[in-house]
Design an enzyme around this catalytic site. Structure first.
Site, short mmCIF file in Angstrom:
data_model
loop_
_atom_site.label_atom_id
_atom_site.label_comp_id
_atom_site.label_asym_id
_atom_site.label_seq_id
_atom_site.Cartn_x
_atom_site.Cartn_y
_atom_site.Cartn_z
N TYR A 1 0.63 20.83 11.74
CA TYR A 1 1.08 20.44 9.99
C TYR A 1 1.81 21.59 9.49
CZ TYR A 1 -3.69 17.94 9.76
OH TYR A 1 -4.77 17.23 9.98
N CYS B 1 -3.94 14.35 17.19
CA CYS B 1 -5.54 14.97 17.93
C CYS B 1 -5.59 16.55 16.83
CB CYS B 1 -4.27 15.60 18.78
SG CYS B 1 -4.36 14.85 20.50
N LYS B 2 -5.15 15.56 14.93
CA LYS B 2 -5.19 16.99 14.42
C LYS B 2 -4.43 18.95 14.58
CE LYS B 2 -8.35 17.09 10.54
NZ LYS B 2 -7.04 17.14 9.24
N LEU B 3 -4.00 18.80 15.30
CA LEU B 3 -3.78 19.96 15.66
C LEU B 3 -3.01 21.08 14.45
CD1 LEU B 3 -1.82 18.81 18.93
CD2 LEU B 3 -4.35 19.72 19.05
N PHE C 1 -8.05 21.03 14.88
CA PHE C 1 -9.31 21.58 13.56
C PHE C 1 -10.09 19.77 13.04
CE2 PHE C 1 -6.66 20.95 9.58
CZ PHE C 1 -5.66 20.55 10.00
#
Ligand code: PMP
Length: 302
Positions: free
Chosen positions: A158, A152-154, A32
């Protein structure tokens, strides 16, 4: 009525729904972005900050997860501007694109599955305080590049942020700081971090399991070019944060958020430092299109 972009179409937000069997919901297999648009009241204009850069980062990260978004950066920027024009915000707004494994097959893998893609927008003022945060080092270590890459902002990554942020809040802090598995400073739960040492800036380098923050890179440019500050990217030990003159967090949500206490130790004087205050002011001018030299970072919507 709010509109979302959902699998090649603009639809009412309430209709943008996925099945409970969606692979990304079950296994955290999604990439995202978090993008901000700023309302400039003087110009009656909404400016999206560093829009192409966000989608460049996103498509790179989608490549790591083998997700096929089906749009290039230019198309994604145009879709985002179109969506904002439909929702017509006249206030600071957050934009959340997400690319995800949309197939309903059982089992975590990244091949043989379809990609879903959606964007929605919501109003967003301050994400965390901008007046002086109390932070604590988390007992949770940052996810490492060879397990779940923070770069990678997976969505799945989070969980690590949620564990640390929850622990911090329950301990009476505003935010958590992560250490890497090697014990060096990494980042906050949703922010990069900078220290001021001897009047210059220091920030963890890109090998410290951090997201390659767009605010971080914008601030590095602004500080070097506009404030003439030296900026060094390097490994930082835990106690170097304790002895720093100033500390601040930064991110699309957090913007520039001064830190006044770390692990119950005052940072510098225990008040917002002068360098952080100048950087915060400069950043807020730049994002609203008020700094001519950085106007190209701002995409007008209307
Ligand atoms: N680190 C993490 C873990 C984040 O979630 C964010 C917010 N996107 C940041 C850093 C800051 O990145 P950016 O400046 O690109 O928003």
């Amino acid at each position: 009525m709010q509109t979302a972009y959902f699998n090649t179409q603009f639809v009412p937000l309430a209709d943008a729904k996925v099945s409970i069997r969606t692979n990304a919901l079950q296994y955290g297999t999604a990439v995202f972005e978090g993008i901000r648009a700023y309302w400039n009241a003087t110009e009656q204009q909404l400016f999206v900050f560093r829009l192409p850069e966000h989608y460049e980062r996103m498509l790179g990260n989608c490549g790591v997860l083998k997700l096929k978004v089906g749009h290039d950066v230019k198309e994604l920027c145009a879709i985002t501007v179109d969506l904002l024009r439909q929702n017509q915000p006249k206030e600071d707004t957050y934009i959340r694109p997400i690319a995800y494994v949309s197939s309903e097959g059982l089992g975590p893998k990244l091949i043989g599955y379809d990609t879903g893609f959606a964007i929605y927008t919501i109003p967003l003022g301050d994400y965390i305080g901008t007046a002086g945060l109390k932070v604590g080092f988390s007992s949770w270590r940052r996810i490492s590049d060879n397990s779940i890459p923070a770069r990678c902002k997976l969505t799945g990554g989070y969980v690590n942020s949620a564990l640390a942020k929850t622990e911090a809040l329950e301990q009476g802090y505003d935010e958590a700081l992560f250490l890497t598995h090697d014990g060096y400073l990494s980042e906050g739960s949703a922010e990069n971090v900078f220290l001021v040492r001897d009047g210059a800036l220091v920030t963890p380098d890109l090998s410290q399991d951090i997201l390659e923050g767009i605010t971080r890179s914008s601030l590095i440019s602004l500080c070097r070019e506009e404030l003439g500050l030296r900026v060094t990217e390097r490994a930082i030990g835990r106690t170097e944060v304790y002895v720093a003159e100033e500390v601040f967090l930064c991110g699309t949500g957090a913007q520039v958020a001064p830190v006044v206490e770390v692990d119950r130790r005052p940072v510098g004087t225990g008040k917002v430092g002068p360098i952080t205050a100048r950087i915060q002011q400069l950043y807020l001018e730049a994002v609203k299109g008020k700094h001519p030299k950085y106007r190209h970072w701002c995409t007008p919507v209307y």
